[in-house]
Design a protein around this motif. Structure first.
Motif, PDB file in Angstrom:
ATOM      1  N   VAL A 100       0.811  -1.217   0.000  1.00  0.00           N
ATOM      2  CA  VAL A 100       0.000   0.000   0.000  1.00  0.00           C
ATOM      3  C   VAL A 100       0.846   1.269   0.000  1.00  0.00           C
ATOM      4  O   VAL A 100       0.597   2.178  -0.802  1.00  0.00           O
ATOM      5  N   HIS A 101       1.862   1.339   0.834  1.00  0.00           N
ATOM      6  CA  HIS A 101       2.664   2.560   0.918  1.00  0.00           C
ATOM      7  C   HIS A 101       3.624   2.725  -0.256  1.00  0.00           C
ATOM      8  O   HIS A 101       4.175   3.795  -0.452  1.00  0.00           O
ATOM      9  N   ARG A 102       3.805   1.684  -1.040  1.00  0.00           N
ATOM     10  CA  ARG A 102       4.725   1.755  -2.180  1.00  0.00           C
ATOM     11  C   ARG A 102       4.024   2.124  -3.484  1.00  0.00           C
ATOM     12  O   ARG A 102       4.683   2.387  -4.478  1.00  0.00           O
ATOM     13  N   HIS A 103       2.707   2.100  -3.510  1.00  0.00           N
ATOM     14  CA  HIS A 103       1.970   2.343  -4.746  1.00  0.00           C
ATOM     15  C   HIS A 103       0.926   3.429  -4.549  1.00  0.00           C
ATOM     16  O   HIS A 103       0.436   3.629  -3.453  1.00  0.00           O
ATOM     17  N   ARG A 104       0.604   4.063  -5.637  1.00  0.00           N
ATOM     18  CA  ARG A 104      -0.489   5.020  -5.644  1.00  0.00           C
ATOM     19  C   ARG A 104      -1.536   4.471  -6.607  1.00  0.00           C
ATOM     20  O   ARG A 104      -1.249   4.268  -7.782  1.00  0.00           O
ATOM     21  N   PHE A 105      -2.715   4.206  -6.116  1.00  0.00           N
ATOM     22  CA  PHE A 105      -3.766   3.602  -6.915  1.00  0.00           C
ATOM     23  C   PHE A 105      -4.734   4.667  -7.404  1.00  0.00           C
ATOM     24  O   PHE A 105      -5.134   5.543  -6.642  1.00  0.00           O
ATOM     25  N   ALA A 106      -5.109   4.579  -8.672  1.00  0.00           N
ATOM     26  CA  ALA A 106      -6.028   5.560  -9.259  1.00  0.00           C
ATOM     27  C   ALA A 106      -7.458   5.321  -8.812  1.00  0.00           C
ATOM     28  O   ALA A 106      -8.231   6.269  -8.666  1.00  0.00           O
ATOM     29  N   THR A 107      -7.811   4.044  -8.604  1.00  0.00           N
ATOM     30  CA  THR A 107      -9.184   3.718  -8.208  1.00  0.00           C
ATOM     31  C   THR A 107      -9.167   2.682  -7.096  1.00  0.00           C
ATOM     32  O   THR A 107      -8.170   1.993  -6.879  1.00  0.00           O
ATOM     33  N   ARG A 108     -10.293   2.568  -6.416  1.00  0.00           N
ATOM     34  CA  ARG A 108     -10.432   1.523  -5.394  1.00  0.00           C
ATOM     35  C   ARG A 108     -10.356   0.139  -6.020  1.00  0.00           C
ATOM     36  O   ARG A 108      -9.846  -0.792  -5.428  1.00  0.00           O
ATOM     37  N   ALA A 109     -10.882   0.013  -7.222  1.00  0.00           N
ATOM     38  CA  ALA A 109     -10.848  -1.280  -7.906  1.00  0.00           C
ATOM     39  C   ALA A 109      -9.408  -1.722  -8.153  1.00  0.00           C
ATOM     40  O   ALA A 109      -9.081  -2.906  -7.978  1.00  0.00           O
ATOM     41  N   GLN A 110      -8.544  -0.800  -8.538  1.00  0.00           N
ATOM     42  CA  GLN A 110      -7.132  -1.134  -8.736  1.00  0.00           C
ATOM     43  C   GLN A 110      -6.490  -1.552  -7.418  1.00  0.00           C
ATOM     44  O   GLN A 110      -5.721  -2.500  -7.374  1.00  0.00           O
TER      45      GLN A 110
END
Length: 62
Positions: free
Chosen positions: A13-23
């Motif tokens: 979680v802290h290593r990525h930035r997700f565009a959507t909740r689905a991603q």
């Protein structure tokens, strides 16, 4: 559970930035199925991962 959520946040979680909740949901599902459930050490298996334990069992059976 605290250990699980700590690992999830630290390693994904802290290593990525997700565009959507689905991603985010999909990435978390893959992380749990592909890494956490298969590679983490289990005390019930003599502190081996399920993959290591299965390999040991196959070698014993051969």
């Amino acid at each position: 559970m605290e250990s699980f959520f700590g690992a999830l946040k630290r390693e994904l979680v802290h290593r990525h930035r997700f565009a959507t909740r689905a991603q985010a949901r999909q990435a978390i599902f893959v992380w749990i199925q592909a890494w956490y459930n298969r590679r983490r050490l289990h005390s019930a298996l003599g502190y081996a991962s399920p993959e290591q334990w299965e390999q040991q069992e196959l070698l014993k059976a051969a």
